[in-house]
Design a protein around this motif. Structure first.
Motif, PDB file in Angstrom:
ATOM      1  N   GLN A  92       0.758  -1.158  -0.086  1.00 13.51           N
ATOM      2  CA  GLN A  92      -0.090   0.069  -0.019  1.00 13.51           C
ATOM      3  C   GLN A  92       1.152   1.219   0.087  1.00 13.51           C
ATOM      4  O   GLN A  92       0.192   2.373   0.117  1.00 13.51           O
ATOM      5  N   GLY A  93       2.249   1.095  -0.132  1.00 13.97           N
ATOM      6  CA  GLY A  93       3.111   2.085  -0.058  1.00 13.97           C
ATOM      7  C   GLY A  93       3.493   2.609   1.332  1.00 13.97           C
ATOM      8  O   GLY A  93       4.024   3.845   1.184  1.00 13.97           O
ATOM      9  N   ARG A  94       2.959   1.912   2.244  1.00 11.97           N
ATOM     10  CA  ARG A  94       3.334   2.462   3.585  1.00 11.97           C
ATOM     11  C   ARG A  94       4.642   2.164   4.201  1.00 11.97           C
ATOM     12  O   ARG A  94       4.968   1.056   3.845  1.00 11.97           O
ATOM     13  N   LEU A  95       5.663   3.011   4.729  1.00 11.68           N
ATOM     14  CA  LEU A  95       6.673   2.757   5.277  1.00 11.68           C
ATOM     15  C   LEU A  95       6.621   1.664   6.255  1.00 11.68           C
ATOM     16  O   LEU A  95       5.871   2.102   7.586  1.00 11.68           O
ATOM     17  N   VAL A  96       7.132   0.637   6.490  1.00 12.00           N
ATOM     18  CA  VAL A  96       6.854  -0.189   7.485  1.00 12.00           C
ATOM     19  C   VAL A  96       8.019  -0.294   8.403  1.00 12.00           C
ATOM     20  O   VAL A  96       7.954  -0.260   9.764  1.00 12.00           O
ATOM     21  N   THR A  97       9.187  -0.211   7.962  1.00 14.79           N
ATOM     22  CA  THR A  97      10.260  -0.162   8.608  1.00 14.79           C
ATOM     23  C   THR A  97      11.701   0.338   7.857  1.00 14.79           C
ATOM     24  O   THR A  97      11.541   0.531   6.544  1.00 14.79           O
ATOM     25  N   SER A  98      12.763   0.535   8.626  1.00 16.53           N
ATOM     26  CA  SER A  98      14.074   0.735   7.682  1.00 16.53           C
ATOM     27  C   SER A  98      15.126   0.065   8.500  1.00 16.53           C
ATOM     28  O   SER A  98      15.102  -0.409   9.853  1.00 16.53           O
ATOM     29  N   TYR A  99      16.194  -0.234   8.037  1.00 13.38           N
ATOM     30  CA  TYR A  99      17.323  -0.690   8.490  1.00 13.38           C
ATOM     31  C   TYR A  99      18.502  -0.613   7.754  1.00 13.38           C
ATOM     32  O   TYR A  99      18.582   0.135   6.542  1.00 13.38           O
TER      33      TYR A  99
END
Lengths: 130, 432
Positions: A92-99
């Motif tokens: 859906q284009g939502r940022l879930v996480t980053s690493y």
């Protein structure tokens, strides 16, 4: 009649070849002219542009042809420098996480099963998390 | 407008037909070419090593030389074999039939076995030159075999070994040369276990070093579409040996240097086979030149029927026959130029003691039918320049049936013929 014959031939072109690893990571490369060899427990794919992708056979689940690039074919998140920031989005284009790229496995293993888009350095990669 | 539309349609055809992503799996000199699909190609790890499954075939990755992605035009159901100058043979197999084929290549020896569950037609094409090689094909499906200017010499077996017992259509293109090994146990330099139909306008040259030149265990047909040349350069036994029946409708046949018979049609062990032991010639030109004693230029264990064609036969050995029918000889047309010039051939058998075999132009062990009309009749030019008084142009052991018109027109001289157990009888046709 000739047109029908042509359509009946069902010729199909594919621009991309996508490798799926056991952890769900996917890597797409340009298909035309690519040569795949196997050596030292690895698959080595060399594109027509002489770009090489090496994947350990022990980690490799499958490969398939894709018709369209969908703009996610060029990133190989598994080979990024460890400090490279990577963003993970859901479909859906939502940022879930980053690493940081070096923490890829830990970050992805913590996600619910599904399909995600990894983005880094302006490029993207689609991955399955099982 | 019409031209523009046609061009557009043809362009669409070309685009659609040529734009196909393919995936070529190469193992040594064996290449299997699959049309790409979106299906997953799975990798796995087994006790034997890593594997990848492509197009229904599971390959050990260690056996794969390379996988190449391209746009190749390999027609479904085809296998092409090219014998290369470096002493190897390249085999290209269409992906749709690849899962059913078991292919081995050792130097220039190529063997392709088809899974018995496969019932479609596979089209093989052979090309190139093998100086020490062979082609063996097996299975239970119909096939076509195109000889496209191929030359195969084997040191120890048949050059062509079609072990598949089903029908094979053999298309002859260009000049093709075959020779087998003198020490092998093969039945022919060119062997077909089943039945074959020849077509095409090319040339076949065969040297049979071990036994026969060409041999089929079931019927062989040289069809109207065979406009080429079939040469037996030499044979250790029969030049052409066919079981069940042989039909020649067209083509040019030249047989020389054979030790056995020129053409020999035998009876198949299966007595239910149609036309068993028969030879039917409706056209073509057949030339046989032989010197070996007690042989036949053309022989069939059963009926020989000739409705066309030209025979140029020159046999000089003692006891030879130009044409020998095991039962009836029937002709309604054709030109028979026969020269049979040997003397009697004497031999000793354990049971009967000394016996002899006489030279004869045409021999019918049963009845001889000379039919036709004033415009369509056979022509006989038979030379039996022998000092043996029992040598006859035509030797009939049964009845001599003839139509009056054909007898007059053909120039058939009854003084040159000898019949023993039967009589001469005028008929209107051989189906009287």
């Amino acid at each position: 009649m000739l047109l029908l014959t042509a359509l009946g031939a069902k010729a199909q072109t594919y621009a991309y070849l996508t490798f799926t690893q056991a952890d769900g990571t996917e890597t797409s490369i340009a298909a035309p002219g690519t040569v795949i060899t196997f050596a030292d427990g690895n698959l080595v794919a060399t594109t027509a542009a002489s770009e090489q992708t090496t994947i350990a056979l022990a980690d490799l689940a499958s490969m398939r042809f894709d018709e369209t690039a969908t703009g996610i074919e060029t990133l190989n998140a598994a080979t990024l420098p460890a400090s490279t920031p990577v963003q993970v989005y859901d479909l859906q284009g939502r940022l879930v996480t980053s690493y940081a790229a070096g923490d890829r496995r830990a970050a992805l293993y913590g996600l619910p099963a599904g399909i995600y888009i990894l983005r880094a350095n302006g490029r993207s990669q689609k991955v399955y998390v099982r | 407008m019409k031209r523009t539309l046609l061009t557009l349609i043809l362009s669409l055809c070309v685009i659609a037909m040529s734009a196909q992503t393919t995936l070529r799996v190469t193992r040594g000199t064996i290449h299997e070419v699959f049309n790409a699909t979106a299906d997953e190609m799975l990798f796995s790890t087994t006790a034997e090593g890593s594997t990848v499954t492509i197009g229904g075939i599971t390959y050990l990755t260690d056996e794969i030389t390379a996988i190449t992605i391209g746009e190749e035009s390999v027609a479904d159901g085809t296998v092409s074999v090219t014998y290369l100058t470096d002493g190897t043979a390249e085999v290209i197999i269409a992906g749709d039939v690849a899962p059913y084929l078991y292919t081995t290549v050792s130097g220039q020896d190529v063997s392709i076995d088809t899974d018995t569950t496969y019932t479609g037609v596979i089209a093989y094409t052979l090309a190139g030159t093998a100086t020490a090689g062979s082609f063996t094909m097996d299975g239970k499906n119909n096939t076509t075999l195109t000889l496209n200017g191929v030359s195969i010499t084997s040191p120890d077996t048949a050059a062509i070994n079609i072990r598949n017992g089903k029908h094979c259509t053999i298309n002859v293109l260009g000049t093709n040369t075959f020779a087998d090994g003198a020490t092998g146990g093969q039945k022919g330099a060119f062997f077909c276990n089943g039945h074959a139909t020849f077509q095409g306008d090319g040339t076949v040259n065969i040297t049979g070093n071990a036994r026969h030149g060409y041999r089929s265990d079931e019927y062989t047909v040289f069809s109207e579409d065979f406009t080429g040349t079939f040469n037996i350069l030499s044979a250790a036994s029969d030049a052409i040996n066919v079981q069940q029946y042989l039909t020649i409708a067209n083509g040019t046949f030249t047989i020389t240097n054979n030790t056995g018979d020129g053409i020999d049609v035998g009876i198949n062990n299966d007595s239910t086979k149609t036309r068993n032991g028969q030879l039917l010639i409706t056209g073509g030109t057949i030339s046989v030149s032989a010197t070996t004693a007690d042989t036949k230029a053309i022989k069939a264990d059963s009926t020989i029927t000739v409705t066309g064609g030209t025979f140029n036969i020159n046999v000089t050995g003692n006891g030879c026959k130009g044409i020998s029918a095991g039962t009836d000889f029937r002709t309604s047309s054709g030109t028979f130029n026969l020269s049979v010039t040997g003397s009697s051939y004497y031999y000793i058998t354990p049971l009967n003691g000394e016996d002899s075999s006489r030279c004869q132009g045409i021999r019918a062990k049963q009845d001889f039918y000379l039919v036709g009309d004033a415009t369509n009749f056979p022509t006989f030019n038979i030379n039996t320049d022998s000092d043996d008084e029992k040598t006859y142009g035509i030797r009939i052991k049964g009845w001599f049936y003839y139509t009056a018109a054909a007898l007059r027109a053909s120039g058939f001289n009854t003084k040159d013929a000898k019949w023993t157990s039967g009589q001469a009888k005028q008929v209107t046709s051989w189906d009287f």
